[in-house]
Design a protein around this motif. Sequence first.
Motif, PDB file in Angstrom:
ATOM      1  N   UNK A  40       0.830  -1.212   0.000  1.00 54.90           N
ATOM      2  CA  UNK A  40       0.000   0.000   0.000  1.00 54.90           C
ATOM      3  C   UNK A  40       0.863   1.260   0.000  1.00 54.90           C
ATOM      4  N   UNK A  41       1.953   1.257   0.753  1.00 53.50           N
ATOM      5  CA  UNK A  41       2.783   2.454   0.899  1.00 53.50           C
ATOM      6  C   UNK A  41       3.884   2.599  -0.139  1.00 53.50           C
ATOM      7  N   UNK A  42       4.338   1.513  -0.746  1.00 53.80           N
ATOM      8  CA  UNK A  42       5.506   1.605  -1.613  1.00 53.80           C
ATOM      9  C   UNK A  42       5.277   1.171  -3.051  1.00 53.80           C
ATOM     10  N   UNK A  43       4.295   0.321  -3.311  1.00 54.82           N
ATOM     11  CA  UNK A  43       4.120  -0.231  -4.651  1.00 54.82           C
ATOM     12  C   UNK A  43       2.890   0.341  -5.353  1.00 54.82           C
ATOM     13  N   UNK A  44       1.790   0.438  -4.648  1.00 54.22           N
ATOM     14  CA  UNK A  44       0.514   0.849  -5.232  1.00 54.22           C
ATOM     15  C   UNK A  44       0.488   2.345  -5.504  1.00 54.22           C
ATOM     16  N   UNK A  45      -0.036   2.718  -6.678  1.00 49.44           N
ATOM     17  CA  UNK A  45      -0.197   4.138  -6.981  1.00 49.44           C
ATOM     18  C   UNK A  45      -1.499   4.640  -6.376  1.00 49.44           C
ATOM     19  N   UNK A  46      -1.531   5.918  -6.040  1.00 50.65           N
ATOM     20  CA  UNK A  46      -2.701   6.543  -5.429  1.00 50.65           C
ATOM     21  C   UNK A  46      -3.146   7.711  -6.305  1.00 50.65           C
ATOM     22  N   UNK A  47      -4.413   7.760  -6.628  1.00 52.23           N
ATOM     23  CA  UNK A  47      -4.922   8.832  -7.490  1.00 52.23           C
ATOM     24  C   UNK A  47      -4.767  10.201  -6.835  1.00 52.23           C
ATOM     25  N   UNK A  49      -2.378  11.263  -5.215  1.00 55.39           N
ATOM     26  CA  UNK A  49      -0.972  11.684  -5.302  1.00 55.39           C
ATOM     27  C   UNK A  49      -0.515  11.777  -6.752  1.00 55.39           C
ATOM     28  N   UNK A  50      -1.452  11.979  -7.664  1.00 56.28           N
ATOM     29  CA  UNK A  50      -1.102  12.090  -9.067  1.00 56.28           C
ATOM     30  C   UNK A  50      -0.684  10.761  -9.664  1.00 56.28           C
ATOM     31  N   UNK A  53       3.325   6.478  -6.311  1.00 58.12           N
ATOM     32  CA  UNK A  53       3.316   5.771  -5.032  1.00 58.12           C
ATOM     33  C   UNK A  53       3.605   6.774  -3.915  1.00 58.12           C
ATOM     34  N   UNK A  54       3.165   6.496  -2.693  1.00 52.82           N
ATOM     35  CA  UNK A  54       3.491   7.411  -1.597  1.00 52.82           C
ATOM     36  C   UNK A  54       4.997   7.601  -1.421  1.00 52.82           C
ATOM     37  N   UNK A  55       5.786   6.540  -1.625  1.00 48.39           N
ATOM     38  CA  UNK A  55       7.239   6.662  -1.486  1.00 48.39           C
ATOM     39  C   UNK A  55       7.799   7.602  -2.544  1.00 48.39           C
ATOM     40  N   UNK A  56       7.330   7.474  -3.793  1.00 49.11           N
ATOM     41  CA  UNK A  56       7.813   8.358  -4.860  1.00 49.11           C
ATOM     42  C   UNK A  56       7.333   9.783  -4.647  1.00 49.11           C
ATOM     43  N   UNK A  57       6.115   9.950  -4.148  1.00 44.61           N
ATOM     44  CA  UNK A  57       5.585  11.286  -3.895  1.00 44.61           C
ATOM     45  C   UNK A  57       6.403  12.006  -2.831  1.00 44.61           C
ATOM     46  N   UNK A  58       6.691  11.332  -1.718  1.00 45.65           N
ATOM     47  CA  UNK A  58       7.465  11.975  -0.660  1.00 45.65           C
ATOM     48  C   UNK A  58       8.904  12.222  -1.091  1.00 45.65           C
ATOM     49  N   UNK A  59       9.447  11.374  -1.958  1.00 41.32           N
ATOM     50  CA  UNK A  59      10.805  11.613  -2.454  1.00 41.32           C
ATOM     51  C   UNK A  59      10.852  12.853  -3.332  1.00 41.32           C
ATOM     52  N   UNK A  60       9.729  13.212  -3.944  1.00 39.76           N
ATOM     53  CA  UNK A  60       9.680  14.379  -4.811  1.00 39.76           C
ATOM     54  C   UNK A  60       9.439  15.683  -4.085  1.00 39.76           C
ATOM     55  N   UNK A  72       4.779  21.086 -12.475  1.00 43.79           N
ATOM     56  CA  UNK A  72       3.739  20.542 -13.316  1.00 43.79           C
ATOM     57  C   UNK A  72       2.980  19.420 -12.644  1.00 43.79           C
ATOM     58  N   UNK A  73       3.519  18.881 -11.559  1.00 42.58           N
ATOM     59  CA  UNK A  73       2.802  17.866 -10.806  1.00 42.58           C
ATOM     60  C   UNK A  73       2.005  18.549  -9.708  1.00 42.58           C
ATOM     61  N   UNK A  74       1.517  17.778  -8.779  1.00 41.87           N
ATOM     62  CA  UNK A  74       0.751  18.340  -7.676  1.00 41.87           C
ATOM     63  C   UNK A  74       1.591  19.316  -6.873  1.00 41.87           C
ATOM     64  N   UNK A  75       0.942  20.334  -6.331  1.00 40.10           N
ATOM     65  CA  UNK A  75       1.638  21.286  -5.476  1.00 40.10           C
ATOM     66  C   UNK A  75       1.042  21.206  -4.081  1.00 40.10           C
ATOM     67  N   UNK A  76       1.889  21.241  -3.089  1.00 39.57           N
ATOM     68  CA  UNK A  76       1.441  21.217  -1.695  1.00 39.57           C
ATOM     69  C   UNK A  76       1.448  22.636  -1.154  1.00 39.57           C
ATOM     70  N   UNK A  77       0.443  22.964  -0.395  1.00 39.97           N
ATOM     71  CA  UNK A  77       0.404  24.260   0.260  1.00 39.97           C
ATOM     72  C   UNK A  77       1.261  24.200   1.516  1.00 39.97           C
ATOM     73  N   UNK A  78       1.943  25.285   1.857  1.00 43.11           N
ATOM     74  CA  UNK A  78       2.747  25.274   3.074  1.00 43.11           C
ATOM     75  C   UNK A  78       1.868  25.135   4.310  1.00 43.11           C
ATOM     76  N   UNK A  79       2.386  24.467   5.303  1.00 43.63           N
ATOM     77  CA  UNK A  79       1.643  24.271   6.542  1.00 43.63           C
ATOM     78  C   UNK A  79       1.700  25.527   7.389  1.00 43.63           C
TER      79      UNK A  79
END
Length: 98
Positions: A40-47, A49-50, A53-60, A72-79
Amino acid sequence: MQNGFCESFNGRMRDELLNETLFLGLAHARSRIAEWVTDYNEVRTHSSLGYTTPAAFTAGLTATGSQLRNPGQLRCEPVAHHAPVGVSETVETPVAAG
């Protein structure tokens, strides 16, 4: 519904793992749950998160978490946001008069 993210995760885990698996013991349950969580956290893609995978998203994410390295990918708002107008951003140490 208390928290949509938790409810969504719990529903997926129940449908995809708990309802589909006959656990033979506590050790077997722990190993199957660990395998599912890794998938779920490392292999599966999540809609949400564009389709990454969660691992690839956090690495980016950058160190601040405010932008992605790949524009050009998703943008996160600052906390954290800047201080409101009229509020000092510097810390002043109180001095005792005497």
